[in-house]
Design an enzyme around this catalytic site. Structure first.
Site, mmCIF file in Angstrom:
data_model
loop_
_atom_site.group_PDB
_atom_site.id
_atom_site.type_symbol
_atom_site.label_atom_id
_atom_site.label_comp_id
_atom_site.label_asym_id
_atom_site.label_seq_id
_atom_site.Cartn_x
_atom_site.Cartn_y
_atom_site.Cartn_z
ATOM 1 N N ASP A 92 -6.974 -3.067 8.444
ATOM 2 C CA ASP A 92 -6.914 -4.678 7.812
ATOM 3 C C ASP A 92 -6.016 -5.665 8.691
ATOM 4 O O ASP A 92 -5.692 -6.845 7.835
ATOM 5 C CB ASP A 92 -5.303 -3.777 6.418
ATOM 6 C CG ASP A 92 -5.312 -3.342 5.649
ATOM 7 O OD1 ASP A 92 -5.037 -1.990 5.088
ATOM 8 O OD2 ASP A 92 -6.771 -3.199 5.174
ATOM 9 N N ASN A 108 0.767 -1.465 0.166
ATOM 10 C CA ASN A 108 0.231 -0.237 -0.480
ATOM 11 C C ASN A 108 0.814 1.399 -0.157
ATOM 12 O O ASN A 108 0.235 2.487 -0.146
ATOM 13 C CB ASN A 108 -1.378 0.307 0.766
ATOM 14 C CG ASN A 108 -1.981 -1.031 0.874
ATOM 15 O OD1 ASN A 108 -2.372 -1.386 0.042
ATOM 16 N ND2 ASN A 108 -2.810 -1.565 2.277
ATOM 17 N N CYS A 148 -11.339 -5.053 -3.505
ATOM 18 C CA CYS A 148 -12.250 -6.107 -2.398
ATOM 19 C C CYS A 148 -14.060 -6.181 -2.653
ATOM 20 O O CYS A 148 -14.154 -5.087 -2.789
ATOM 21 C CB CYS A 148 -11.282 -6.694 -1.021
ATOM 22 S SG CYS A 148 -9.728 -6.889 -1.331
ATOM 23 N N ARG A 174 -2.523 -11.549 -4.466
ATOM 24 C CA ARG A 174 -2.589 -10.328 -4.559
ATOM 25 C C ARG A 174 -1.366 -9.725 -3.954
ATOM 26 O O ARG A 174 -1.026 -8.279 -4.332
ATOM 27 C CB ARG A 174 -4.273 -9.893 -4.803
ATOM 28 C CG ARG A 174 -4.774 -10.258 -6.454
ATOM 29 C CD ARG A 174 -6.137 -9.717 -5.791
ATOM 30 N NE ARG A 174 -6.223 -8.268 -6.478
ATOM 31 C CZ ARG A 174 -6.823 -7.442 -6.479
ATOM 32 N NH1 ARG A 174 -8.213 -8.469 -7.060
ATOM 33 N NH2 ARG A 174 -7.187 -6.519 -6.311
#
Ligand code: EPZ
Length: 418
Positions: free
Chosen positions: A301, A23, A115, A394
């Site tokens: 997360d 990220n 997502c 991913r």
């Protein structure tokens, strides 16, 4: 279709190296569109989200070369992407909007996907770009923006990570000064600002709630090494916390993980910050409560991996998800192993301490998939994790291999019937 066979793992021990942050890398790659010079990014993780964004950058006119673990992005000119498929699959694709608009004066980008953890609107991105002077014309599922950008004061209704990144990048080439109020404070925002400043931007205040950007004529290339992946590091720490043993997560930055480290300590594990990373010893036993919030609050997360930690704790833990509206999809899959979890109004009550039995799970999104891999490690016997969309690959570079390195019994099986 990726499928993993996971066997019960009593203990983990040894050392494992954390990769560069997904990220952080994704917005920094998009920043390559802001200059005609080469932007070289070091140690880029080999994950499919990065591969998809590299394809999109090529589609935007950039020359993209991966050599070893480095990636060079050189956009002599930029154009809006023609192909939709990758744009829809990757939430981070929205991050090309600000750079293309700032560089070329117009951009037409399809709405991003990502997502299934929530609706994930882009209203804050668009409102901010409009405030900078862009005219917006929605054209059948695409955003067409045009206009020269002029610095201004923007208040973000939510401290959105992506909107802060998009607007910060767009403002680097706007005329005059831009102030972003209620901006996101994540370490990845600071990393992007550091990279942009190395490219000649004039950004101050990144990491605080207020970011100031003084626009410049042009940006130049640079060589940049992004920060370590705090979510991968946290996932590895959770893997250790659910088994006996002691592991060193080499390269992890404790400063970026304060809320997680405090929460793990509450469960009874030992955490030691060293010069080279974070060492964790012991096993989680005490139940806890957490609420996910924007940084420096507890990271959303890490909610799914911490749900698995709660399964080891003797008693009832409470996890309140406040950032995304649909981020408990792992709960139904964990129930297949016998997990006792009740979810009401975005609060999960986890009754820990029960024995889990191996079963078949199906990954629903990136972090949920990782949590299911961890759950397979503490279930008795064997578990199967089906990952038809390749969520784990991913966002994590070699997660099964890294877990195997410290003692997990995980193998990828090819011909498992779907
Ligand atoms: C980034 O997503 C991360 N992705 C996410 O990581 C992370 O969970 C999230 O930030 C929060 O920390 C990347 O950096 C590529 P947001 P982003 O904009 O930017 C709402 C992972 O697993 N919102 O901060 O999309 C939104 O719906 C991923 O690595 C609006 O309402 O997150 C959400 O409820 C998952 N309007 C909240 O804000 C907008 O215009 C936070 O979203 C934008 C966001």
């Amino acid at each position: 279709m990726a499928t993993y066979l996971i066997r019960h793992t009593p203990r983990l021990s040894g050392e494992v190296e954390v990769s560069t942050a997904k990220n952080a890398v994704l917005p920094i790659l998009a920043a390559g569109l802001l200059t005609e010079d080469p932007l070289i990014i070091k140690d880029v993780p080999r994950i499919t989200d990065v591969d998809m964004l590299l394809q999109i950058l090529r589609d935007c006119g950039a020359e993209v070369v991966r050599s070893g673990s480095d990636v060079s992005v050189c956009a002599l000119q930029t154009q809006s992407p023609n192909h939709e498929e990758n744009i829809r699959k990757l939430r981070a694709s929205i991050l090309i909007l600000g750079p293309i608009l700032a560089r070329s004066g117009s951009a037409c980008v399809g709405l991003p996907g990502g997502c299934a953890i929530g609706q994930r609107p882009i209203d804050l991105h668009v409102k901010g770009l409009q405030a900078l002077g862009a005219q917006v014309h929605p054209i059948g599922g695409k955003m067409q923006l045009s206009g020269r950008l002029t610095g201004t004061r923007i208040y973000l209704d939510l401290p959105s990570v992506g909107a802060t990144e998009n607007l910060m990048m767009a403002a680097t080439l706007a005329e005059g000064k831009t102030t972003l109020e209620n901006a996101a404070k994540e370490p990845e925002i600071v990393d992007l600002a550091n990279c942009l400043n190395q490219m000649g931007a004039k950004i101050t205040g990144a990491g605080t709630g207020t970011v100031t950007i003084i626009g410049v004529e042009r940006l130049h290339g640079t060589v940049y090494h992004p920060i370590p992946d705090r979510v991968e590091a946290g996932t590895l720490l959770c893997a250790a916390a659910i088994t006996e043993g002691s592991i060193l997560v080499r390269g992890a930055c404790a400063e970026h993980l304060r809320s997680l480290l405090f929460k793990l300590t509450e469960t009874g594990v030992g955490i030691k910050e060293t010069q080279v990373g974070i060492r964790i010893t012991g096993s989680a036993v005490s139940p806890f409560e957490l609420r996910t919030l924007a940084y420096p609050g507890f990271p959303t997360d890490m909610q799914a991996p911490m749900t698995v930690v709660a399964l080891k704790c003797h008693g009832t833990s409470m996890l309140h998800e406040t950032v995304f509206e649909n981020r408990f999809m792992h709960v139904g899959e964990l129930a297949r192993l016998g997990a006792h979890i009740r979810v009401e109004n975005n609060v999960a009550l986890v009754e820990g301490g029960h024995v889990l039995r191996g079963g078949v799970m199906r990954s629903t999104d990136l972090r949920a998939g990782a949590s299911m891999m961890l759950a397979g490690m503490i279930a008795q016997g064997e578990s199967i994790l089906q990952d038809p969309a390749g969520h784990i690959e991913r966002g994590y570079q070699n997660l099964p291999e890294k877990l195997r390195l410290i003692g997990a019994d995980i193998e990828r099986i090819e011909d498992y019937p779907s």
